[in-house]
Design a protein around this motif. Structure first.
Motif, PDB file in Angstrom:
ATOM      1  N   ALA A 373       0.880  -1.207  -0.131  1.00  0.00           N
ATOM      2  CA  ALA A 373      -0.046   0.043  -0.100  1.00  0.00           C
ATOM      3  C   ALA A 373       0.900   1.405   0.037  1.00  0.00           C
ATOM      4  O   ALA A 373       0.536   2.263  -0.636  1.00  0.00           O
ATOM      5  CB  ALA A 373      -0.809  -0.178   1.173  1.00  0.00           C
ATOM      6  N   VAL A 374       1.838   1.326   0.721  1.00  0.00           N
ATOM      7  CA  VAL A 374       2.916   2.286   0.884  1.00  0.00           C
ATOM      8  C   VAL A 374       3.604   2.584  -0.727  1.00  0.00           C
ATOM      9  O   VAL A 374       3.794   3.443  -1.290  1.00  0.00           O
ATOM     10  CB  VAL A 374       3.745   2.325   2.053  1.00  0.00           C
ATOM     11  N   ALA A 375       4.168   1.227  -1.173  1.00  0.00           N
ATOM     12  CA  ALA A 375       5.017   1.219  -2.130  1.00  0.00           C
ATOM     13  C   ALA A 375       4.252   1.634  -3.460  1.00  0.00           C
ATOM     14  O   ALA A 375       4.828   2.300  -4.216  1.00  0.00           O
ATOM     15  CB  ALA A 375       5.713  -0.187  -2.476  1.00  0.00           C
ATOM     16  N   VAL A 376       3.033   1.261  -3.695  1.00  0.00           N
ATOM     17  CA  VAL A 376       2.456   1.617  -4.647  1.00  0.00           C
ATOM     18  C   VAL A 376       2.081   3.110  -4.932  1.00  0.00           C
ATOM     19  O   VAL A 376       1.625   3.595  -5.801  1.00  0.00           O
ATOM     20  CB  VAL A 376       0.855   0.753  -5.135  1.00  0.00           C
ATOM     21  N   ALA A 377       2.157   3.907  -3.787  1.00  0.00           N
ATOM     22  CA  ALA A 377       2.209   5.251  -3.747  1.00  0.00           C
ATOM     23  C   ALA A 377       3.403   5.864  -4.517  1.00  0.00           C
ATOM     24  O   ALA A 377       3.442   7.036  -4.567  1.00  0.00           O
ATOM     25  CB  ALA A 377       1.917   5.891  -2.411  1.00  0.00           C
ATOM     26  N   ASN A 378       4.274   5.239  -4.827  1.00  0.00           N
ATOM     27  CA  ASN A 378       5.624   5.772  -5.554  1.00  0.00           C
ATOM     28  C   ASN A 378       6.338   6.708  -4.581  1.00  0.00           C
ATOM     29  O   ASN A 378       6.996   7.438  -5.004  1.00  0.00           O
ATOM     30  CB  ASN A 378       5.311   6.293  -6.790  1.00  0.00           C
ATOM     31  N   LYS A 405      13.994   0.465   5.395  1.00  0.00           N
ATOM     32  CA  LYS A 405      14.416  -0.683   5.861  1.00  0.00           C
ATOM     33  C   LYS A 405      12.886  -1.071   6.205  1.00  0.00           C
ATOM     34  O   LYS A 405      12.514  -2.342   5.871  1.00  0.00           O
ATOM     35  CB  LYS A 405      15.206  -0.354   6.947  1.00  0.00           C
ATOM     36  N   ASN A 406      11.920  -0.603   6.957  1.00  0.00           N
ATOM     37  CA  ASN A 406      10.997  -0.975   7.486  1.00  0.00           C
ATOM     38  C   ASN A 406       9.845  -1.779   6.287  1.00  0.00           C
ATOM     39  O   ASN A 406       9.186  -2.875   6.145  1.00  0.00           O
ATOM     40  CB  ASN A 406       9.853   0.071   8.401  1.00  0.00           C
ATOM     41  N   ILE A 407       9.758  -0.779   5.278  1.00  0.00           N
ATOM     42  CA  ILE A 407       8.948  -1.040   4.241  1.00  0.00           C
ATOM     43  C   ILE A 407       9.599  -2.063   3.344  1.00  0.00           C
ATOM     44  O   ILE A 407       8.738  -3.178   2.954  1.00  0.00           O
ATOM     45  CB  ILE A 407       8.549   0.048   3.296  1.00  0.00           C
ATOM     46  N   LEU A 408      10.934  -1.991   2.973  1.00  0.00           N
ATOM     47  CA  LEU A 408      11.441  -3.002   1.977  1.00  0.00           C
ATOM     48  C   LEU A 408      11.410  -4.392   2.613  1.00  0.00           C
ATOM     49  O   LEU A 408      11.211  -5.102   2.054  1.00  0.00           O
ATOM     50  CB  LEU A 408      12.897  -2.608   1.753  1.00  0.00           C
ATOM     51  N   GLN A 409      11.559  -4.546   3.906  1.00  0.00           N
ATOM     52  CA  GLN A 409      11.666  -6.057   4.398  1.00  0.00           C
ATOM     53  C   GLN A 409      10.206  -6.707   4.590  1.00  0.00           C
ATOM     54  O   GLN A 409      10.069  -7.850   4.618  1.00  0.00           O
ATOM     55  CB  GLN A 409      12.131  -5.893   6.034  1.00  0.00           C
ATOM     56  N   LEU A 414       7.513  -6.481  -6.562  1.00  0.00           N
ATOM     57  CA  LEU A 414       8.309  -6.059  -7.158  1.00  0.00           C
ATOM     58  C   LEU A 414       8.457  -4.716  -8.192  1.00  0.00           C
ATOM     59  O   LEU A 414       9.634  -3.972  -8.088  1.00  0.00           O
ATOM     60  CB  LEU A 414       9.249  -7.342  -8.034  1.00  0.00           C
ATOM     61  N   PRO A 415       7.482  -4.413  -9.014  1.00  0.00           N
ATOM     62  CA  PRO A 415       7.620  -3.388  -9.805  1.00  0.00           C
ATOM     63  C   PRO A 415       7.897  -1.984  -8.987  1.00  0.00           C
ATOM     64  O   PRO A 415       8.444  -1.076  -9.490  1.00  0.00           O
ATOM     65  CB  PRO A 415       5.980  -3.310 -10.334  1.00  0.00           C
ATOM     66  N   ALA A 416       7.656  -1.895  -7.777  1.00  0.00           N
ATOM     67  CA  ALA A 416       7.985  -0.778  -6.958  1.00  0.00           C
ATOM     68  C   ALA A 416       9.333  -0.934  -6.521  1.00  0.00           C
ATOM     69  O   ALA A 416       9.928   0.277  -6.180  1.00  0.00           O
ATOM     70  CB  ALA A 416       6.717  -0.698  -5.394  1.00  0.00           C
ATOM     71  N   LEU A 417      10.049  -2.013  -6.248  1.00  0.00           N
ATOM     72  CA  LEU A 417      11.417  -2.028  -5.859  1.00  0.00           C
ATOM     73  C   LEU A 417      12.222  -1.784  -7.110  1.00  0.00           C
ATOM     74  O   LEU A 417      13.339  -1.296  -6.953  1.00  0.00           O
ATOM     75  CB  LEU A 417      11.474  -3.456  -5.364  1.00  0.00           C
ATOM     76  N   GLU A 418      11.810  -2.389  -8.501  1.00  0.00           N
ATOM     77  CA  GLU A 418      12.676  -2.261  -9.439  1.00  0.00           C
ATOM     78  C   GLU A 418      13.158  -0.741  -9.682  1.00  0.00           C
ATOM     79  O   GLU A 418      14.640  -0.639  -9.891  1.00  0.00           O
ATOM     80  CB  GLU A 418      12.060  -2.456 -10.864  1.00  0.00           C
ATOM     81  N   PRO A 419      12.570   0.214  -9.659  1.00  0.00           N
ATOM     82  CA  PRO A 419      13.099   1.824  -9.729  1.00  0.00           C
ATOM     83  C   PRO A 419      14.453   2.107  -8.604  1.00  0.00           C
ATOM     84  O   PRO A 419      15.162   2.937  -9.037  1.00  0.00           O
ATOM     85  CB  PRO A 419      12.004   2.487  -9.562  1.00  0.00           C
ATOM     86  N   LEU A 420      14.555   1.349  -7.591  1.00  0.00           N
ATOM     87  CA  LEU A 420      15.405   1.487  -6.660  1.00  0.00           C
ATOM     88  C   LEU A 420      16.772   0.911  -6.993  1.00  0.00           C
ATOM     89  O   LEU A 420      17.866   1.196  -6.340  1.00  0.00           O
ATOM     90  CB  LEU A 420      14.872   1.190  -5.178  1.00  0.00           C
TER      91      LEU A 420
END
Length: 445
Positions: A373-378, A405-409, A414-420
């Protein structure tokens, strides 16, 4: 030489004293004159006029001293060293209401600068006389005394305890029940100053029956009074679960939520602060706020204002979300994430951005669903950019790192993680790669 000629000399002397003291009081009202007055030795000249046989000269001398002491701590120190305080304290019990107000103003002006100067007021026996003034028939005298007591109490717990020991609290609670709005404001402010230092001092205010009377004033139309009332309730509620529950039991919900829509920015801020101080203690208190519609109201408030007014609301959402998965989901369902993201992007102050980052971390740390929910807010690229930005404050870098760290763990989207992947430093990259591994090679975990 006739009797008239003799009396004429005395009359001239009286007129000269009157003119002198009135002129000094007027000069002292303008900052550009203060240094000249100080260099002319004005305080030692005003001191004997406090004991003048003419009441108006006494009052004006006290007013002039108050204005001088109010200007800076050097002049306030000079008033203390000039042995003026004992004279003022003595006069508080003897003189008329005009002099009492002026004398209380001097005590307030001296006491506001530092704990040391406030302690000098305590040592000369002023507290007992100020407390007697709280019972005066004239509301202006009560107001002046309450104001002086508040300026003494706000410095530290020892001075606040001295005010309590002098018997001020029950009389201050009576003052907030008086019809005069100005007196209500100052009395509520003083109760707030007493309550803020420790649970024991706050309990003293509670034991005097203050909460019920303060709670009744939340809907008062006067904005300045509401500010002080909300502040006092916040200072009581912040210390412990028990005190927070006593504030809640005064039925402040949902009434207090109306303050979040107030046109006065400080009423909004103090209302959000009160809700925050209650929410932080336990999941049960946070749930009560959610059930009253508090989360949605705070989110609306954050959206309608800018700057530091947003800060307590941001922190309140973080505290609620931190308690449990369900409470965090209540923040998500109420559209809390877009509001927190807006604060992160729109605000210029690092400490407000840091609070928003911390709150987003609390929302996203529970389960993959929360993290998504947090990640899709970009918002993850924004958090990362603030973390690696060398211009970010140390606190902002620490909060963004912890939030990432809290969110990534927990994040498996994955689509939200790729830009990082392109910009993340090694200490963040390890968490991103760890999440890719969990999704792509689940049998390993």
């Amino acid at each position: 030489m006739s009797q008239r000629q003799v009396l004429q000399v005395f009359e001239q002397y009286q007129r000269a004293r009157t003119q002198f003291v009135q002129s000094v009081a007027e000069f002292a009202a303008r900052p550009q004159n203060i240094e000249t007055l100080q260099n002319a030795g004005v305080i030692s000249l005003l001191r004997p006029l406090l004991l003048d046989s003419v009441p108006t000269i006494q009052q004006t001398a006290a007013l002039a001293l108050g204005r001088l002491a109010n200007y800076n701590d050097d002049l306030a120190e000079a008033v203390v060293k000039g042995d003026i305080l004992p004279q003022l304290v003595y006069s508080l019990s003897e003189q008329n209401r005009f002099y009492k107000k002026a004398a209380a103003f001097v005590l307030r002006a001296v006491g506001k600068h530092s704990p040391q100067l406030a302690q000098a007021i305590v040592q000369c026996g002023a507290l007992e006389m100020l407390v007697i003034c709280l019972e005066d028939f004239d509301p202006g005298v009560k107001e002046a005394a309450s104001w002086a007591l508040g300026y003494i109490a706000r410095h530290n717990s020892e001075l606040s305890q001295a005010v309590v020991d002098a018997g001020a609290v029950p009389l201050l609670v009576l003052c907030i029940q008086e019809p005069e709005i100005a007196l209500k404001r100052i009395a509520a402010s003083t109760l707030s100053d007493i309550s803020k230092h420790s649970p024991e001092l706050a309990q003293t205010v509670v034991d005097a029956g203050a909460i019920a009377h303060l709670a009744q004033l939340i809907l008062n139309p006067d904005a300045k009074l509401k500010r002080q009332v909300l502040s006092a309730l916040s200072q009581i509620a912040k210390h412990s679960v028990d005190l927070a529950e006593l504030v809640v039991e005064a039925e402040i919900f949902p009434v207090v939520l109306t303050c979040l829509k107030d046109s006065d920015e400080y009423v909004k801020k103090n209302g959000a602060t009160l809700i925050r101080e209650i929410a932080k203690h336990t999941p049960e208190l946070s749930q009560l706020i959610v059930n009253a519609g508090g989360v949605a109201a705070v989110i609306d408030c954050i959206g309608s204002c800018r700057g530091t007014v947003r800060l307590p609301g941001i922190m309140m959402l973080g505290y609620v979300a931190a308690h449990s998965e369900n409470l965090s989901m209540a923040v998500i369902v109420s559209k809390g994430i877009p509001s927190l993201c807006a604060c992160l992007i729109e605000e210029h102050e690092d400490h407000i951005k840091a609070a928003a980052a911390w709150a987003l971390g609390q929302v996203g740390r529970h389960t993959p669903e929360h993290a998504r929910a947090v990640a899709v807010a970009n918002v993850l690229p924004t958090l990362l950019a603030m973390y690696v930005d060398t211009h970010s404050s140390e606190d902002l870098q620490m909060k963004t790192k912890k939030a990432l760290k809290n969110i990534l763990q927990k994040c498996l989207y994955l689509p939200a993680l790729e830009p990082l992947l392109h910009d993340a430093p090694p200490n963040i990259m390890k968490h991103i790669i760890g999440q890719f591994s969990k999704v792509l090679f689940p049998w390993i975990f």
